[in-house]
Design a protein around this motif. Structure first.
Motif, PDB file in Angstrom:
ATOM      1  N   ILE A   8      -2.057 -15.040 -13.746  1.00 21.96           N
ATOM      2  CA  ILE A   8      -1.934 -15.212 -12.539  1.00 21.96           C
ATOM      3  C   ILE A   8      -2.357 -13.742 -11.663  1.00 21.96           C
ATOM      4  N   LEU A   9      -2.192 -12.778 -12.342  1.00 21.76           N
ATOM      5  CA  LEU A   9      -2.482 -11.601 -11.643  1.00 21.76           C
ATOM      6  C   LEU A   9      -4.117 -11.459 -11.541  1.00 21.76           C
ATOM      7  N   TYR A  10      -4.807 -12.137 -12.546  1.00 23.14           N
ATOM      8  CA  TYR A  10      -6.249 -12.100 -12.430  1.00 23.14           C
ATOM      9  C   TYR A  10      -6.866 -12.903 -11.377  1.00 23.14           C
ATOM     10  N   GLY A  11      -6.087 -13.905 -11.207  1.00 22.05           N
ATOM     11  CA  GLY A  11      -6.311 -14.847 -10.003  1.00 22.05           C
ATOM     12  C   GLY A  11      -6.143 -14.238  -8.666  1.00 22.05           C
ATOM     13  N   LEU A  12      -5.088 -13.577  -8.415  1.00 25.29           N
ATOM     14  CA  LEU A  12      -4.646 -12.786  -7.359  1.00 25.29           C
ATOM     15  C   LEU A  12      -5.847 -11.549  -6.876  1.00 25.29           C
TER      16      LEU A  12
END
Length: 349
Positions: free
Chosen positions: A59-63
């Motif tokens: 999710i951090l990667y997507g953000l």
């Protein structure tokens, strides 16, 4: 970067900071061997498994890549621990979460995902889940988290509080602070890639081994066949019928094929010897670690070996810990149990 994305990143970082690092337990081995076996207990994460780290990283990667905003629906293709952890974080951020799963998925798994606010989208066949997840994401302003593609790149292998950095920090005061072996399983391949890259980056002599269920495509891929086809594993979370994009064989020093019955025998032995109740993938790891320690004994080596408790066995009381269920699979645990008992008595494998 929008104010919402900045806030979302802070929320995820706060969760990591709030959750104390996972414990590193010692498995009892004869003192005269001069070898220490450590179990990194990932079952104590808020969502109960190693996949808690992966879900946060995905999710951090997507953000940070501009793929997730406050109106994004998060989509995954998983019926296991990854979906549970992703649902937890999606709820924390106020985002809708959908995971695509086979219709045959057990009610218990569905209820656990739904407990954290996730929605399960059912398909008839397992090979439909990834295409359907992509279709759903494209049609609902969604982002397909795609653990099997992005696991190896979503984690910063240089540090940033990843699992490898955590292990080495926790070993700093031990008698063998630089492990001879680190033993992990491979579901996405993300964990083995993180450890393999980290030890090279830090120039440690540590070697990384993957303990893999028999029949998994990853073993053949490591031997040089990138198009290998295997069979689905009965050990949840690891072993794949195909080589996933996140699997990086070039950073793995050894692979050990472990029979499913041996994995189950190993978690039962673990329960008796340490009181730790763990899932099947932990048994695969432990069996592989025992084999490597026996090799160290034969070579006259001392040192440390680290492996993982991947999740709690509480999720498997009606499967791996149920004698009737095990018998229905046609598994005979006795020869594997005898082998491990002999090893712990004599050091011979």
């Amino acid at each position: 970067m929008s104010e919402w994305v900045s806030s979302a990143i802070q929320v995820l970082e706060a969760d990591a900071n709030r959750s104390a690092d996972t414990h590193l337990h010692l498995f009892p081995l004869p003192a005269q061997w001069g070898i220490d076996l450590y179990l990194k207990d990932e079952s104590v994460h808020p969502t109960g498994s190693l996949k808690h780290r992966l879900a946060r990283s995905l999710i951090l990667y997507g953000l940070v890549n501009g793929l997730i905003d406050e109106d994004t629906t998060l989509v995954e293709s998983s019926s296991g621990s990854t979906a549970v952890s992703e649902a937890y974080f999606a709820r924390m951020l106020g985002l809708k979460f959908i995971t695509v799963i086979p219709r045959s998925t057990s009610r218990e798994k569905i209820e656990l995902i739904e407990f954290y606010g996730g929605h399960c989208h059912l398909v008839d066949h397992a090979d439909e889940i990834s295409p359907e997840a992509r279709r759903l994401a494209a049609g609902c302003h969604g982002h397909y988290l795609d653990q099997f593609t992005f696991a190896e790149r979503a984690t910063d292998w240089r540090g940033n509080n990843n699992i490898a950095e955590s292990v080495f920090s926790q070993l700093a005061l031990e008698r063998h602070p630089i492990p001879r072996w680190i033993v992990v399983g491979a579901g996405t391949g993300g964990t083995s890639a993180t450890f393999g890259r980290y030890v090279r980056y830090r120039r440690h002599p540590t070697q990384v081994a993957v303990a893999d269920p028999e029949g998994s495509a990853f073993y053949a891929a490591w031997q040089g066949d990138p198009d290998a086809v295997g069979r689905a594993s009965m050990i949840e979370g690891i072993g794949r019928p195909r080589v996933e994009p996140s699997f990086v064989p070039s950073v793995i020093d050894e692979m050990i094929a472990v029979p499913d019955a041996a994995s189950v025998a190993a978690i039962r032995l673990l329960r008796e010897r340490t009181l730790h109740l763990a899932g099947g993938s932990t048994g695969t790891n432990l069996y592989g670690a025992f084999e490597l320690i026996a090799r160290m004994r034969q070579a006259g080596e001392t040192g440390s070996v680290v492996t993982l408790i991947c999740d709690s066995g509480i999720r498997y009381t009606q499967t791996y810990y149920d004698d009737g269920w095990v018998a229905a699979q046609g598994w005979d645990m006795r020869p594997h149990r005898e082998r491990m008992e002999r090893f712990l008595d004599s050091g011979e494998w």
